[in-house]
Design a protein around this motif. Structure first.
Motif, PDB file in Angstrom:
ATOM      1  N   VAL A   1      -8.769  -0.033   5.351  1.00 55.40           N
ATOM      2  CA  VAL A   1      -9.716  -1.133   5.437  1.00 55.40           C
ATOM      3  C   VAL A   1      -9.189  -2.363   4.730  1.00 55.40           C
ATOM      4  N   MET A   2      -8.394  -2.117   3.712  1.00 52.28           N
ATOM      5  CA  MET A   2      -7.977  -3.245   2.890  1.00 52.28           C
ATOM      6  C   MET A   2      -7.180  -4.233   3.712  1.00 52.28           C
ATOM      7  N   LYS A   3      -7.451  -5.444   3.550  1.00 46.68           N
ATOM      8  CA  LYS A   3      -6.695  -6.432   4.295  1.00 46.68           C
ATOM      9  C   LYS A   3      -5.383  -6.665   3.564  1.00 46.68           C
TER      10      LYS A   3
ATOM     11  N   PRO B   1      -5.752   3.437  -7.089  1.00 45.43           N
ATOM     12  CA  PRO B   1      -7.099   3.791  -7.505  1.00 45.43           C
ATOM     13  C   PRO B   1      -7.671   4.907  -6.641  1.00 45.43           C
ATOM     14  N   PRO B   2      -8.694   5.582  -7.134  1.00 41.04           N
ATOM     15  CA  PRO B   2      -9.240   6.743  -6.418  1.00 41.04           C
ATOM     16  C   PRO B   2     -10.043   6.321  -5.188  1.00 41.04           C
ATOM     17  N   VAL B   3      -9.307   6.092  -4.111  1.00 37.94           N
ATOM     18  CA  VAL B   3      -9.910   5.653  -2.857  1.00 37.94           C
ATOM     19  C   VAL B   3      -9.459   6.615  -1.777  1.00 37.94           C
ATOM     20  N   ARG B   4     -10.377   7.030  -0.918  1.00 36.09           N
ATOM     21  CA  ARG B   4     -10.008   7.957   0.143  1.00 36.09           C
ATOM     22  C   ARG B   4      -9.074   7.317   1.149  1.00 36.09           C
TER      23      ARG B   4
ATOM     24  N   SER C   1       0.809   4.083  -1.128  1.00 38.58           N
ATOM     25  CA  SER C   1      -0.011   5.036  -1.862  1.00 38.58           C
ATOM     26  C   SER C   1       0.591   6.417  -1.886  1.00 38.58           C
TER      27      SER C   1
ATOM     28  N   GLY D   1       0.804  -1.223   0.000  1.00 42.30           N
ATOM     29  CA  GLY D   1       0.000   0.000   0.000  1.00 42.30           C
ATOM     30  C   GLY D   1       0.825   1.254   0.000  1.00 42.30           C
TER      31      GLY D   1
ATOM     32  N   SER E   1      -9.132   7.169   4.304  1.00 43.38           N
ATOM     33  CA  SER E   1      -9.772   6.409   5.369  1.00 43.38           C
ATOM     34  C   SER E   1     -10.116   4.992   4.917  1.00 43.38           C
ATOM     35  N   ARG E   2     -10.271   4.803   3.637  1.00 48.94           N
ATOM     36  CA  ARG E   2     -10.614   3.465   3.145  1.00 48.94           C
ATOM     37  C   ARG E   2      -9.388   2.610   2.907  1.00 48.94           C
ATOM     38  N   LYS E   3      -8.234   3.238   2.743  1.00 47.11           N
ATOM     39  CA  LYS E   3      -7.040   2.451   2.468  1.00 47.11           C
ATOM     40  C   LYS E   3      -6.722   1.555   3.656  1.00 47.11           C
TER      41      LYS E   3
END
Lengths: 217, 576
Positions: free
Chosen positions: A103-105, A94-97, A59, A57, A99-101
């Motif tokens: 979440v990804m396991k 990808p266009p992900v906020r 990012s 990740g 706060s959601r990054k």
């Protein structure tokens, strides 16, 4: 004791003590003492630089080119992170906020234990698409073992001493199951850890299928 | 004839005109209507805080009670806008306070909010009722403490996805005992909370309808809170895990019984931490749910999601992670016949890229849920055939956002671009207002968009197109376009400068990693004084040669009535 401090000292052989032979190393059953080209001995304790620093990740990497080189050549797990390094790492994609990054396991790493081995290994179940691939990977990892497939039994064997191993796993309910019964994807979802159990101990779990021959070298 | 009515009658009629656009239209009819409308306007929406100044807002609408302000460009959500770019709310709050405006509601999105601003806000408006902060930053829990302590009639405090520095000050305890007016409280984005203060707060606020907890609220506390607040309509759970050491079955039984009594819950979210075996506790309320958000629930596997969904026959909005899989989406399609909005988020966006949903899941949804009008779908791949099928099944899309995780990926079956697929979507959904594209796309898709997407207001483009023609099709064809954001696409000065007047009909244009040059941007800025053309230059100032032929890394332009902003940082150049 890092590998860098271990210099090959042929003098010790000349002297006759053959210190190399009595050198202590960690190794899996059946492994011979092998030295790679760089002088790093397999089975010796890894230096810090060789331990994994999985950079999942990434990012926030400022990467204007489509591909960033990821320097994980010392990755002892080998192919596990290759697919990450090959993938393009783009800023904002990808266009992900943010706060959601979180979440990804991360990849589904589980521990693999082999009866009789001094330490465990970890594998990423997401890297494989079938039981066969997983067993091949285990075969590579525990280099003493080879796969034997009778009538869909998933077994591994150490040819050196004829000991058979049965692949078992602990599922999310805490039960120990035989590897291979459920569809692959279901197995990946529910598997928490794997244990290669000596066949002699696996009474009650082994399938009641007629065996063509017993385990001999 | 309307001119013979006294102003009060006009005003009374205008009371029934509530949407911003309709009121804007009313104000343009004639000077009389403009005057009556502006004095009676209570709710004002400002989509770009730099398009106008607080002074002009106050001058025109002295009666404003509810204000919405938006700051940074949308791509700031994805780390494309550097820190300190701007979007400060302080000048607005100070101006409103000075002018003794009777502010009651403030809604901010992508703005920088300081503790000082929150403090001023809390002290300056006696009837302040509602604060909603979405994707904001710059403040700490000290600011929240001021709001809690000073806003005597606070009804709503809604914190959505903000970056808040948390101090050890137990801000929640700053709500006085006399605070009994809360209707809505959302602190899901915080990491900590004072549990005792929370339970006391819930106990003394019987009108609480919406409560969204954070990760620090354990399941035992949730059970106690629900006992006090069975009237909740909107619930966001915190941690939904049973502690192994505690008496699991007793806690679980109590929880299930308590949840069963919460017959009013229609919206369910949270599950920021979740143990799958606890999920069945919510089955009893699933039947009534119209909105379910499990997009933060990383711990739930596809099979458990499916079991849960089967109970949710009345769902209208579903937000979920892609681990539901295509099979799971088929279950959604057969269960949720009233579904209008679906968002499928990636559970592993930066990993090995094995997203669990493909075109198959989307086609199944479109087939089972014809009322679908809003879609956000992160997937591994998409085909033209699938998009064409979706377009046939669902003709009511207002929002259609597709993100194929691999940039510029073609149709894997035909190896063709996805022009035809997206073309089918815009052709069949005539009322489409928002569109995000992905996959391999040529200029042709923009031709279709320009031709068919007559109501399109917002378009997001990434890694698409072949030439300036693509961008021109859109600028020429989409008459209602308000926001255009483009990254990594081969559009340059020719497209940028063809119709400079167009940008005054739009809110903003973002272009990054495209082919526009500094010279082109300068030309545009010179021709259009009522646009702010900003260049974001993150490189070392010395290195950046002021060559007009140099490509601009990031450009953001927007219409404005107040000229270049005075708070721009060093790395933002406003061209004149």
């Amino acid at each position: 004791m890092s590998p860098e401090n271990r210099n090959y000292m042929p003098e010790s052989d000349v002297v006759g003590l053959n210190l190399k032979e009595t050198e202590l190393t960690l190794g899996m059953p059946g492994e011979t003492r092998v030295t790679t080209d760089t002088g790093v001995k397999l089975g010796t304790k890894r230096g810090f630089s060789e331990t994994i620093d999985l950079n999942l990740g990434r990012s926030n990497v400022k990467c204007h080119d489509k591909v960033c080189d990821d320097e994980l050549e010392n990755d002892v797990l080998g192919g596990a992170t290759k697919s990450l390094t090959e993938k393009a790492q783009l800023v904002g994609w990808p266009p992900v906020r943010a706060s959601r990054k979180n979440v990804m396991k991360s990849c589904k790493f589980i521990k693999v234990a082999v009866d009789g081995a001094p330490y465990l290994r970890k594998v990423d179940l997401e890297m494989y698409n079938s039981y066969q691939q997983l067993l091949s990977a285990l075969e590579d990892m525990f280099s003493c073992l080879t796969i034997r497939n009778y009538l869909n039994e998933k077994k591994l064997m150490d040819p050196a001493n004829g000991v058979e191993y049965v692949a078992t796993y602990e599922d999310r309910d805490g039960d120990w199951m035989l590897v291979g019964d459920v569809p692959w994807k279901m197995f990946v979802e529910s598997c928490k850890r794997v244990r290669l159990m000596k066949s002699s101990e696996a009474i009650g779990l082994a399938p009641r299928t007629p065996q063509k021959c017993s385990s001999t070298a | 004839m309307m001119n013979y009515f006294p102003d009060e009658v006009l005003e009374h009629v205008f009371d029934f005109v509530t949407s911003h656009r309709d009121r804007n239209a009313v104000s343009l009819v004639c000077k009389l209507w403009y005057r009556v409308e502006r004095f009676s306007r209570q709710r004002v929406f400002i989509g770009n805080c730099y398009a106008i100044s607080p002074e002009r807002l106050i001058a025109r609408f002295p009666g404003v009670k509810a204000l919405t302000l938006k700051g940074k460009p949308h791509f700031a959500d994805f780390n494309l806008v550097p820190q300190d770019w701007g979007g400060y709310v302080q000048p607005w709050i100070e101006a409103l306070a000075r002018s003794r405006i009777g502010l009651e509601e403030l809604r901010l999105k992508r703005m920088v909010v300081s503790d000082e601003s929150l403090d001023v806000l809390s002290r300056s408006f006696t009837n302040f009722k509602s604060l909603v902060l979405v994707s904001c930053e710059g403040f700490t829990t000290d600011g929240l403490a001021a709001i809690a302590a000073n806003c005597r009639f606070l009804r709503e405090l809604d914190l959505q996805e903000n970056e808040i520095e948390e101090k050890k000050n137990h801000w929640l305890g700053c709500f006085p005992d006399s605070c009994t007016s809360l209707v809505s409280l959302n602190f899901a984005c915080l990491k900590e909370i004072n549990l005792a203060a929370l339970e006391r707060l819930v106990a003394r606020n019987p009108n609480l309808k919406s409560l969204k907890l954070n990760r620090a609220v354990p399941i035992e506390a949730l059970q106690r809170i629900l006992m006090r607040a069975p009237q909740l309509v909107d619930l966001g759970t915190g941690s939904f895990v049973l502690d192994r050491d505690s008496d699991d079955s007793e806690t679980y039984r109590k929880l299930k019984a308590t949840i069963q009594k919460c017959r009013s819950i229609r919206n369910l979210s949270g599950f920021l931490e979740v143990a799958p075996r606890c999920l069945p506790a919510v089955y009893p309320i699933c039947l009534n749910l119209t909105y379910l958000n499990l997009s933060y629930a990383a711990g739930i596997h596809g099979s458990e999601l499916i079991k849960l969904i089967r109970f949710c026959g009345k769902l209208q909005r579903l937000w979920i992670l892609d681990c539901i899989g295509d099979k799971g989406l088929e279950v959604v399609a057969s269960t949720c016949k009233d579904l209008q909005e679906l968002r499928v988020f990636p559970s592993d966006p930066f990993g090995a890229g094995h997203a669990a949903v493909t075109e198959t899941g989307l086609v199944a949804i479109s087939s089972g849920c014809p009322k679908l009008n809003s879609l956000l779908y992160f997937c591994q791949q998409m085909t033209n055939a699938a998009l064409i099928a979706v377009a046939k099944n669902c003709t009511n899309f207002i929002r259609f956002r597709l993100c194929i995780l691999d940039p510029a990926k073609p149709d894997p079956v035909t190896m063709q671009p996805l022009d035809e697929g997206f073309g089918a979507i815009v052709q069949s959904s005539k009322r489409i207002r928002r569109l995000s594209l992905s996959g391999l796309l040529t200029d042709r898709v923009f031709l279709y968009i320009g031709m068919y997407a007559e109501q399109l207001e917002m378009l997001s483009i990434a890694f698409a197109g072949d030439s300036d023609k693509g961008m021109l099709y859109v600028l020429n064809g989409c008459k209602k376009l308000r926001k255009l954001e483009i990254r990594d696409s081969p559009f340059g000065d020719m497209a940028l400068l063809r119709d400079v007047g167009k940008y005054e009909t739009m809110r903003s244009l973002w272009m990054s990693s495209c082919d526009v040059t500094l010279g082109g941007c300068k030309t545009l800025a010179k021709k259009m004084p009522r646009l702010n053309v900003e260049i974001i230059n993150e490189n070392d100032q010395m290195e950046f040669a002021h060559e007009d032929s140099q490509k601009v890394e990031k450009m953001y332009l927007y219409r404005t009535l107040v000229g270049p902003r005075k708070d721009a940082p060093e790395f933002v150049w406003t061209l004149v």
